[in-house]
Design a protein around this motif. Structure first.
Motif, PDB file in Angstrom:
ATOM      1  N   ASP A  37     -26.595  -8.669 -14.577  1.00 34.99           N
ATOM      2  CA  ASP A  37     -25.696  -9.565 -15.302  1.00 34.99           C
ATOM      3  C   ASP A  37     -26.648 -10.284 -16.351  1.00 34.99           C
ATOM      4  O   ASP A  37     -27.435 -11.054 -16.101  1.00 34.99           O
ATOM      5  N   GLY A  38     -26.166 -10.325 -17.713  1.00 36.90           N
ATOM      6  CA  GLY A  38     -27.000 -10.844 -18.801  1.00 36.90           C
ATOM      7  C   GLY A  38     -26.952 -12.159 -18.717  1.00 36.90           C
ATOM      8  O   GLY A  38     -27.994 -13.082 -18.915  1.00 36.90           O
ATOM      9  N   ARG A  39     -26.085 -12.960 -18.273  1.00 37.93           N
ATOM     10  CA  ARG A  39     -25.840 -14.601 -18.435  1.00 37.93           C
ATOM     11  C   ARG A  39     -26.838 -14.895 -17.204  1.00 37.93           C
ATOM     12  O   ARG A  39     -27.405 -15.903 -17.538  1.00 37.93           O
ATOM     13  N   THR A  40     -26.978 -14.350 -16.162  1.00 41.94           N
ATOM     14  CA  THR A  40     -27.538 -14.625 -14.909  1.00 41.94           C
ATOM     15  C   THR A  40     -29.273 -14.671 -15.446  1.00 41.94           C
ATOM     16  O   THR A  40     -29.977 -15.386 -15.167  1.00 41.94           O
ATOM     17  N   SER A  41     -29.471 -13.559 -16.070  1.00 47.21           N
ATOM     18  CA  SER A  41     -31.021 -13.018 -16.396  1.00 47.21           C
ATOM     19  C   SER A  41     -31.322 -14.423 -17.275  1.00 47.21           C
ATOM     20  O   SER A  41     -32.530 -14.741 -17.149  1.00 47.21           O
ATOM     21  N   LEU A  42     -30.353 -14.249 -18.307  1.00 52.38           N
ATOM     22  CA  LEU A  42     -31.022 -15.441 -19.447  1.00 52.38           C
ATOM     23  C   LEU A  42     -31.253 -16.683 -18.746  1.00 52.38           C
ATOM     24  O   LEU A  42     -32.259 -17.391 -18.795  1.00 52.38           O
ATOM     25  N   GLY A  43     -30.146 -17.053 -18.062  1.00 54.06           N
ATOM     26  CA  GLY A  43     -30.354 -18.577 -17.489  1.00 54.06           C
ATOM     27  C   GLY A  43     -31.472 -18.722 -16.682  1.00 54.06           C
ATOM     28  O   GLY A  43     -32.216 -19.698 -16.726  1.00 54.06           O
ATOM     29  N   THR A  98     -28.997 -25.446  -3.366  1.00 54.12           N
ATOM     30  CA  THR A  98     -28.623 -26.316  -2.234  1.00 54.12           C
ATOM     31  C   THR A  98     -29.748 -27.346  -1.970  1.00 54.12           C
ATOM     32  O   THR A  98     -30.798 -27.146  -2.640  1.00 54.12           O
ATOM     33  N   PRO A  99     -29.309 -28.401  -0.788  1.00 55.33           N
ATOM     34  CA  PRO A  99     -30.558 -29.396  -0.787  1.00 55.33           C
ATOM     35  C   PRO A  99     -31.678 -28.598  -0.143  1.00 55.33           C
ATOM     36  O   PRO A  99     -32.795 -29.123  -0.296  1.00 55.33           O
ATOM     37  N   ASP A 100     -31.441 -27.259   0.480  1.00 55.32           N
ATOM     38  CA  ASP A 100     -32.747 -26.747   0.945  1.00 55.32           C
ATOM     39  C   ASP A 100     -33.398 -25.852  -0.041  1.00 55.32           C
ATOM     40  O   ASP A 100     -34.498 -25.258  -0.074  1.00 55.32           O
ATOM     41  N   GLY A 101     -32.937 -25.850  -1.387  1.00 59.17           N
ATOM     42  CA  GLY A 101     -33.665 -25.189  -2.511  1.00 59.17           C
ATOM     43  C   GLY A 101     -33.265 -23.676  -2.593  1.00 59.17           C
ATOM     44  O   GLY A 101     -33.591 -22.844  -3.321  1.00 59.17           O
ATOM     45  N   ASP A 102     -32.193 -23.215  -1.786  1.00 57.77           N
ATOM     46  CA  ASP A 102     -31.578 -21.956  -2.110  1.00 57.77           C
ATOM     47  C   ASP A 102     -30.580 -22.018  -3.231  1.00 57.77           C
ATOM     48  O   ASP A 102     -30.131 -23.157  -3.760  1.00 57.77           O
ATOM     49  N   VAL A 103     -30.141 -20.969  -3.962  1.00 58.52           N
ATOM     50  CA  VAL A 103     -29.668 -20.696  -5.022  1.00 58.52           C
ATOM     51  C   VAL A 103     -27.837 -20.301  -4.723  1.00 58.52           C
ATOM     52  O   VAL A 103     -28.109 -19.165  -3.851  1.00 58.52           O
ATOM     53  N   VAL A 104     -26.870 -20.903  -5.012  1.00 58.10           N
ATOM     54  CA  VAL A 104     -25.616 -20.143  -4.609  1.00 58.10           C
ATOM     55  C   VAL A 104     -25.349 -19.195  -5.767  1.00 58.10           C
ATOM     56  O   VAL A 104     -25.176 -19.423  -7.206  1.00 58.10           O
ATOM     57  N   VAL A 161     -22.299 -21.966 -17.529  1.00 57.85           N
ATOM     58  CA  VAL A 161     -22.863 -21.240 -16.592  1.00 57.85           C
ATOM     59  C   VAL A 161     -23.864 -21.987 -15.648  1.00 57.85           C
ATOM     60  O   VAL A 161     -24.298 -22.841 -16.281  1.00 57.85           O
ATOM     61  N   ILE A 162     -23.875 -22.194 -14.436  1.00 58.88           N
ATOM     62  CA  ILE A 162     -24.293 -22.914 -13.263  1.00 58.88           C
ATOM     63  C   ILE A 162     -25.419 -22.403 -12.504  1.00 58.88           C
ATOM     64  O   ILE A 162     -25.179 -21.188 -11.812  1.00 58.88           O
ATOM     65  N   LEU A 163     -26.576 -22.773 -12.440  1.00 57.25           N
ATOM     66  CA  LEU A 163     -27.687 -22.389 -11.504  1.00 57.25           C
ATOM     67  C   LEU A 163     -27.822 -23.553 -10.521  1.00 57.25           C
ATOM     68  O   LEU A 163     -28.375 -24.627 -10.665  1.00 57.25           O
ATOM     69  N   PRO A 164     -26.962 -23.273  -9.529  1.00 59.53           N
ATOM     70  CA  PRO A 164     -26.734 -24.413  -8.372  1.00 59.53           C
ATOM     71  C   PRO A 164     -27.747 -24.129  -7.052  1.00 59.53           C
ATOM     72  O   PRO A 164     -27.930 -22.928  -6.606  1.00 59.53           O
ATOM     73  N   VAL A 199     -28.012 -26.817 -14.846  1.00 57.46           N
ATOM     74  CA  VAL A 199     -28.748 -26.754 -13.305  1.00 57.46           C
ATOM     75  C   VAL A 199     -28.122 -27.758 -12.433  1.00 57.46           C
ATOM     76  O   VAL A 199     -27.814 -28.872 -12.960  1.00 57.46           O
ATOM     77  N   ALA A 200     -27.445 -27.385 -11.155  1.00 57.80           N
ATOM     78  CA  ALA A 200     -26.777 -28.252 -10.333  1.00 57.80           C
ATOM     79  C   ALA A 200     -27.645 -28.333  -8.954  1.00 57.80           C
ATOM     80  O   ALA A 200     -28.155 -27.425  -8.644  1.00 57.80           O
ATOM     81  N   ARG A 201     -27.799 -29.556  -8.551  1.00 56.90           N
ATOM     82  CA  ARG A 201     -28.386 -29.858  -7.476  1.00 56.90           C
ATOM     83  C   ARG A 201     -27.790 -30.602  -6.293  1.00 56.90           C
ATOM     84  O   ARG A 201     -26.568 -31.222  -6.567  1.00 56.90           O
TER      85      ARG A 201
END
Length: 196
Positions: free
Chosen positions: A181-187, A68-74, A63-66, A142-144
């Protein structure tokens, strides 16, 4: 266990009647489909009762929390047939049998689901999200430095649209129960708790 009288951190001891662990006497796949199997174990309970137990048997997932260079999340918007609606959440996917590097699997799943590629990928959490009915293990990364430099490569049964949002909006959506979404909330909550 070689010696039932030995103390076990998870199960107690055989002599004090406090054991919790079950003995698996046989195991087989009852049903197979793309993505997971349904497994049936023949088990012996601590009191000697023999029965069977079915559960979802699936490979580890990433599960990835990605960011962007601007700090937004994909994020991904994805149709979820089991609940009958579009789900908004973090990109995620199962690993392959030959995946021995989950960070590499996370890079691959991010690119396949969103078309974004990351400069860095760092693990920050591991969870068993439904261990009463499944042997699932989710590895959170976490992906940056994520940029849309690849093409989506979706499976035949995936309907996914990538989108972006600010981290603050994502956190608020989780806190306000707008994201189910449980995966998202937990992450997101684990990431927030671990931030310096």
């Amino acid at each position: 266990m070689n010696d039932d009288a030995d103390a076990d951190a998870d199960g107690g001891t055989a002599n004090d009647g406090s054991r919790l662990d079950w003995e698996t006497t046989d195991s087989r796949i009852d049903y197979s489909c793309p993505g997971f199997d349904v497994r049936m174990d023949d088990v012996r309970l601590p009191d000697g009762t023999e029965t069977d137990f079915h559960y979802v048997d699936e490979p580890p997932a990433v599960v990835i929390l990605p960011f962007t260079p601007d700090g937004d999340v994909v994020l991904v918007e994805e149709w979820r047939q089991a609940v009958g609606h579009v789900n908004r959440g973090l990109p995620a996917g199962g690993t392959e049998p030959d995946d021995d590097d989950f960070a590499a699997a996370a890079h691959r799943e991010l690119a396949e689901e969103t078309g974004y590629e990351a400069d860095t990928m760092e693990k920050f959490y591991v969870a068993e999200p439904a261990n009463g009915i499944a042997n699932s293990v989710h590895h959170y990364f976490v992906a940056r430095g994520c940029e849309p430099t690849a093409e989506q490569e979706l499976d035949f049964n995936e309907s996914i649209r990538p989108t972006t949002t600010s981290y603050e909006e994502l956190l608020a959506a989780v806190a306000d129960n707008e994201i189910l979404d449980g995966r998202t909330s937990l992450g997101v909550l684990q990431y927030e708790l671990a931030r310096p």
